[in-house]
Design a protein around this motif. Sequence first.
Motif, PDB file in Angstrom:
ATOM      1  N   THR A   1      34.724  24.348  80.293  1.00  0.00           N
ATOM      2  CA  THR A   1      34.341  23.424  81.356  1.00  0.00           C
ATOM      3  C   THR A   1      35.200  23.640  82.597  1.00  0.00           C
ATOM      4  O   THR A   1      34.691  23.651  83.722  1.00  0.00           O
ATOM      5  CB  THR A   1      34.459  21.966  80.865  1.00  0.00           C
ATOM      6  OG1 THR A   1      33.584  21.794  79.744  1.00  0.00           O
ATOM      7  CG2 THR A   1      34.097  20.977  81.949  1.00  0.00           C
ATOM      8  N   GLU A   2      36.500  23.831  82.406  1.00  0.00           N
ATOM      9  CA  GLU A   2      37.395  24.023  83.545  1.00  0.00           C
ATOM     10  C   GLU A   2      37.088  25.327  84.285  1.00  0.00           C
ATOM     11  O   GLU A   2      37.019  25.361  85.520  1.00  0.00           O
ATOM     12  CB  GLU A   2      38.850  24.026  83.081  1.00  0.00           C
ATOM     13  CG  GLU A   2      39.827  24.091  84.222  1.00  0.00           C
ATOM     14  CD  GLU A   2      41.271  23.938  83.780  1.00  0.00           C
ATOM     15  OE1 GLU A   2      42.145  24.434  84.524  1.00  0.00           O
ATOM     16  OE2 GLU A   2      41.533  23.340  82.723  1.00  0.00           O
ATOM     17  N   VAL A   3      36.882  26.390  83.541  1.00  0.00           N
ATOM     18  CA  VAL A   3      36.569  27.676  84.170  1.00  0.00           C
ATOM     19  C   VAL A   3      35.190  27.617  84.824  1.00  0.00           C
ATOM     20  O   VAL A   3      34.988  28.183  85.897  1.00  0.00           O
ATOM     21  CB  VAL A   3      36.673  28.822  83.141  1.00  0.00           C
ATOM     22  CG1 VAL A   3      36.199  30.134  83.728  1.00  0.00           C
ATOM     23  CG2 VAL A   3      38.122  28.952  82.662  1.00  0.00           C
ATOM     24  N   ALA A   4      34.270  26.893  84.228  1.00  0.00           N
ATOM     25  CA  ALA A   4      32.938  26.723  84.829  1.00  0.00           C
ATOM     26  C   ALA A   4      33.048  25.994  86.171  1.00  0.00           C
ATOM     27  O   ALA A   4      32.348  26.338  87.122  1.00  0.00           O
ATOM     28  CB  ALA A   4      32.024  25.957  83.882  1.00  0.00           C
ATOM     29  N   GLY A   5      33.932  25.023  86.260  1.00  0.00           N
ATOM     30  CA  GLY A   5      34.148  24.330  87.527  1.00  0.00           C
ATOM     31  C   GLY A   5      34.681  25.278  88.590  1.00  0.00           C
ATOM     32  O   GLY A   5      34.256  25.250  89.748  1.00  0.00           O
ATOM     33  N   PHE A   6      35.623  26.131  88.188  1.00  0.00           N
ATOM     34  CA  PHE A   6      36.166  27.139  89.095  1.00  0.00           C
ATOM     35  C   PHE A   6      35.057  28.093  89.545  1.00  0.00           C
ATOM     36  O   PHE A   6      34.905  28.382  90.731  1.00  0.00           O
ATOM     37  CB  PHE A   6      37.283  27.922  88.393  1.00  0.00           C
ATOM     38  CG  PHE A   6      37.759  29.123  89.152  1.00  0.00           C
ATOM     39  CD1 PHE A   6      38.702  28.998  90.162  1.00  0.00           C
ATOM     40  CD2 PHE A   6      37.266  30.391  88.860  1.00  0.00           C
ATOM     41  CE1 PHE A   6      39.136  30.116  90.876  1.00  0.00           C
ATOM     42  CE2 PHE A   6      37.702  31.507  89.552  1.00  0.00           C
ATOM     43  CZ  PHE A   6      38.638  31.363  90.571  1.00  0.00           C
ATOM     44  N   LEU A   7      34.248  28.563  88.587  1.00  0.00           N
ATOM     45  CA  LEU A   7      33.172  29.496  88.912  1.00  0.00           C
ATOM     46  C   LEU A   7      32.140  28.835  89.819  1.00  0.00           C
ATOM     47  O   LEU A   7      31.634  29.462  90.761  1.00  0.00           O
ATOM     48  CB  LEU A   7      32.533  30.022  87.633  1.00  0.00           C
ATOM     49  CG  LEU A   7      31.485  31.107  87.787  1.00  0.00           C
ATOM     50  CD1 LEU A   7      32.029  32.329  88.511  1.00  0.00           C
ATOM     51  CD2 LEU A   7      30.942  31.511  86.420  1.00  0.00           C
ATOM     52  N   ALA A   8      31.842  27.572  89.573  1.00  0.00           N
ATOM     53  CA  ALA A   8      30.885  26.841  90.424  1.00  0.00           C
ATOM     54  C   ALA A   8      31.394  26.809  91.872  1.00  0.00           C
ATOM     55  O   ALA A   8      30.622  27.019  92.810  1.00  0.00           O
ATOM     56  CB  ALA A   8      30.672  25.427  89.892  1.00  0.00           C
TER      57      ALA A   8
END
Length: 146
Positions: A132-139
Amino acid sequence: MPYPPRLAHLATKAVVVAKLSPTYADAHRVDAEEASQRLSTALSGRLLTSLLEATWTQMLGSTKRLKEEGLLEKVAATLSDRPQRPGKVATVTAGWSAFLILVDLEVGTASDAARRVMESDEGRKRAAAGLTEVAGFLAQELTRGK
């Protein structure tokens, strides 16, 4: 939540690798080429699908103005000039560390101890939080452009 097929056409494996490899390289103290190779191998399977699903969820949750098509247009505009522009180096937190261990497990560079930890209930929780955290960064990386 499944993501729209167009997101996978825009945020290809190569694009995702380019966005995440600077942080991977910094955290593992490897060169950019090695980081890209490892990430590319790790993202060849289900990890990429899970990451894109989580990224799409983060994108939808971070905007009230844009609907799905507007978000996809923003991603397209961001990636239009330099789709494989390297991402920023993120500060490695516990969530990022869990994600990086998932990558290492996929590549086969993680230790047996790391594998056992990630297979525990606590490890699975940390892996989900890391994704979830990396997905936020990628978003953010996919929508920070024009």
